[in-house]
Scaffold this active site. Sequence first.
Site, PDB file in Angstrom:
ATOM      1  N   LYS A   1     -21.180 -37.928  -3.724  1.00 24.77           N
ATOM      2  CA  LYS A   1     -22.147 -37.516  -4.773  1.00 24.77           C
ATOM      3  C   LYS A   1     -21.940 -38.205  -5.940  1.00 24.77           C
ATOM      4  CE  LYS A   1     -25.463 -34.491  -4.878  1.00 24.77           C
ATOM      5  NZ  LYS A   1     -26.323 -33.629  -3.783  1.00 24.77           N
TER       6      LYS A   1
HETATM    7  P1  NAD Z   1     -35.382 -31.566  -8.862  1.00 23.54           P
HETATM    8  O1  NAD Z   1     -35.063 -32.332 -10.043  1.00 23.54           O
HETATM    9  O2  NAD Z   1     -36.664 -32.186  -8.253  1.00 23.54           O
HETATM   10  O3  NAD Z   1     -35.908 -30.314  -9.446  1.00 23.54           O
HETATM   11  C1  NAD Z   1     -34.903 -29.408 -10.190  1.00 23.54           C
HETATM   12  C2  NAD Z   1     -35.566 -28.056 -10.408  1.00 23.54           C
HETATM   13  O4  NAD Z   1     -34.670 -27.251 -11.102  1.00 23.54           O
HETATM   14  C3  NAD Z   1     -36.831 -28.406 -11.499  1.00 23.54           C
HETATM   15  O5  NAD Z   1     -38.055 -27.448 -11.229  1.00 23.54           O
HETATM   16  C4  NAD Z   1     -36.254 -27.765 -12.935  1.00 23.54           C
HETATM   17  O6  NAD Z   1     -37.183 -27.532 -13.699  1.00 23.54           O
HETATM   18  C5  NAD Z   1     -35.469 -26.771 -12.363  1.00 23.54           C
HETATM   19  N1  NAD Z   1     -34.218 -26.337 -13.292  1.00 23.54           N
HETATM   20  C6  NAD Z   1     -33.204 -26.979 -13.718  1.00 23.54           C
HETATM   21  N2  NAD Z   1     -32.469 -26.333 -14.558  1.00 23.54           N
HETATM   22  C7  NAD Z   1     -32.884 -25.206 -14.418  1.00 23.54           C
HETATM   23  C8  NAD Z   1     -32.466 -23.856 -14.937  1.00 23.54           C
HETATM   24  N3  NAD Z   1     -31.557 -23.753 -15.815  1.00 23.54           N
HETATM   25  N4  NAD Z   1     -33.144 -22.809 -14.638  1.00 23.54           N
HETATM   26  C9  NAD Z   1     -34.243 -22.633 -13.787  1.00 23.54           C
HETATM   27  N5  NAD Z   1     -34.766 -23.719 -13.227  1.00 23.54           N
HETATM   28  C10 NAD Z   1     -33.904 -25.005 -13.475  1.00 23.54           C
HETATM   29  O7  NAD Z   1     -34.159 -31.482  -8.213  1.00 23.54           O
HETATM   30  P2  NAD Z   1     -34.105 -31.300  -6.448  1.00 23.54           P
HETATM   31  O8  NAD Z   1     -33.868 -32.468  -5.898  1.00 23.54           O
HETATM   32  O9  NAD Z   1     -35.363 -30.298  -6.006  1.00 23.54           O
HETATM   33  O10 NAD Z   1     -32.897 -30.382  -6.111  1.00 23.54           O
HETATM   34  C11 NAD Z   1     -32.724 -29.114  -6.641  1.00 23.54           C
HETATM   35  C12 NAD Z   1     -31.409 -28.512  -5.977  1.00 23.54           C
HETATM   36  O11 NAD Z   1     -31.295 -28.782  -4.357  1.00 23.54           O
HETATM   37  C13 NAD Z   1     -30.097 -28.895  -6.558  1.00 23.54           C
HETATM   38  O12 NAD Z   1     -29.133 -28.135  -6.439  1.00 23.54           O
HETATM   39  C14 NAD Z   1     -29.992 -30.242  -5.448  1.00 23.54           C
HETATM   40  O13 NAD Z   1     -28.467 -30.587  -5.481  1.00 23.54           O
HETATM   41  C15 NAD Z   1     -30.190 -29.468  -4.337  1.00 23.54           C
HETATM   42  N6  NAD Z   1     -30.878 -30.291  -3.103  1.00 23.54           N
HETATM   43  C16 NAD Z   1     -31.476 -31.477  -3.096  1.00 23.54           C
HETATM   44  C17 NAD Z   1     -31.779 -32.257  -2.078  1.00 23.54           C
HETATM   45  C18 NAD Z   1     -33.045 -33.164  -2.153  1.00 23.54           C
HETATM   46  O14 NAD Z   1     -33.073 -34.071  -1.152  1.00 23.54           O
HETATM   47  N7  NAD Z   1     -33.273 -33.422  -3.326  1.00 23.54           N
HETATM   48  C19 NAD Z   1     -30.960 -32.078  -0.769  1.00 23.54           C
HETATM   49  C20 NAD Z   1     -30.155 -31.025  -0.763  1.00 23.54           C
HETATM   50  C21 NAD Z   1     -29.847 -30.220  -1.846  1.00 23.54           C
END
Ligand code: NAD
Length: 488
Positions: free
Chosen positions: A174
């Site tokens: 990561k």
């Molecule tokens: P992203 O940046 O697209 O979206 C993040 C979202 O979380 C946004 O809507 C933001 O407003 C919200 N957020 C941030 N801080 C916050 C808070 N304090 N309270 C409430 N909402 C909050 O990110 P993503 O890619 O959707 O990732 C989200 C989660 O999923 C993370 O934990 C990431 O590690 C995990 N994840 C992502 C992927 C991927 O393919 N993108 C894969 C596996 C896991």
Amino acid sequence: MRNDNQNDRERIQPVPKHKEWKCLYFERGRSGMEDDWPKGLCRYCKLRDVCTLPKPAGGVWHCQHYKAMTSRTTLYDTVKRQLEKAEEAAHFDRDICKILAETQNELVVHFPVKRDNGTVHMLTGYRVQHNNILGPFKGGLRFHPLVDIDEVRALATQMTWKTAITNIPFGGAKGGIQMDPQDFSRQELEKISRRFTYALGNNIGPDYDIPAPDVNTNPQIMAWILDTYMTTVAPCERNRSIHVVTGKPIEAGGSQGRNKATGQGVVYVIEKWAKDRGFDLKGCRYIVQGYGNVGSWSARLMKTHGAVLTAVEDVTGAISNREGIDADDLAVFVKAHGGVRGYPKAREIDREKFFSTTADIFIPAALENQITAETAPLLKVKLVAEGANGPTDTEGDRVLQDKNIEVIPDILCNAGGVVVSYFEWLQNKRSEFWDLEEIDNKLRKVMINAYERVVETAQKHRVDNRTAAQILAVSRLETVYQERGIFP
Ligand code: NAD
């Protein structure tokens, strides 16, 4: 109106002894590192109108984000605890667990970027490679103010578990940069992405360590990384390097279905959970935290089952509508306005009300440590399907168990992203292009298979799903270590 800001203000008093709560931004402003920083205000929290307190006599600011950073357990503590729990339950080889408890390589880079106004800004980036016994290191890059070495270690470790559970030939890694992308222009973001790639050098590579999108990173950023990496390798190697990142735009070598993959994987395992219980997703209610890639795709795909979205929280605030929120319409609004706040077809609610919303399914898809001893007691749902990494801390998990709320744990639930990243990597290596139907069918098969093996492991060891997923991952790694031995 009483809102969560007031609750926070009350809750965070007084500052505990030996543990100062400081606002990351206030610290930066004070140190003068950020010339353009509005001193005296936490800009990140101001987004949520939280950190506007006057400076207390103790001289430090109270900030819920910093509080999250310094509170009881970090994500890395939680990840280590989960490994210990699996070790106790399944009696794994202690020596192998010693190896798995540590990360293999850790890189911290400090690099300069010239801002649009001509000033130079220093940034700190991380890449942690946890384990590659199953294949090349694989894991996302996150751009966020709270990124630090411990968070990246935890997320890298979780990647090793995910690839092991889903039986794909990758290890875990990561990375990220400690920054708020909102503070930078598009040109600056491009420069940051490129300069970070340059700083990582050959510590990443198409058959060595393959980044992908995560929080605040996207296909465009992957395309910049790809382009920069390609310019640093010999011309004859360039076209053989296209799989140095996954989650690329389709035209730049990306895969069909990668953008929605994590949300799609979340929904496949929810479907399976519902099928096993004879539970009808049509008309069921669900709430989602985070409306970025994972949250919005999960929400939109749940809509195709006729499920009703009733509340959403993101960094800008929380909204609710008992009659239902159209997940597609909300996605369009969020794209245009940067968050759910102000969405006209729902009412604004506070964080406490969001967590207290009665629903069948909760999909946390934002950041870690959201379901805690404070928020878990509020939940009125049957299932938590963890789209985010580490959304539940150890205390929160205990509360969920006490309340008999089922959990599809993160290392299983959100593995769809890395699975389709693997498909993208394979297509690039073979110069193939698979259609969406093929990708979805393959993803469904992998997710359902992983789900079934987690459930079987839970029954066999009489443990919860989270521990079972962990046991499944470690047992695969243990077998490989036992077969290969420890060098020399
Ligand atoms: P992203 O940046 O697209 O979206 C993040 C979202 O979380 C946004 O809507 C933001 O407003 C919200 N957020 C941030 N801080 C916050 C808070 N304090 N309270 C409430 N909402 C909050 O990110 P993503 O890619 O959707 O990732 C989200 C989660 O999923 C993370 O934990 C990431 O590690 C995990 N994840 C992502 C992927 C991927 O393919 N993108 C894969 C596996 C896991």
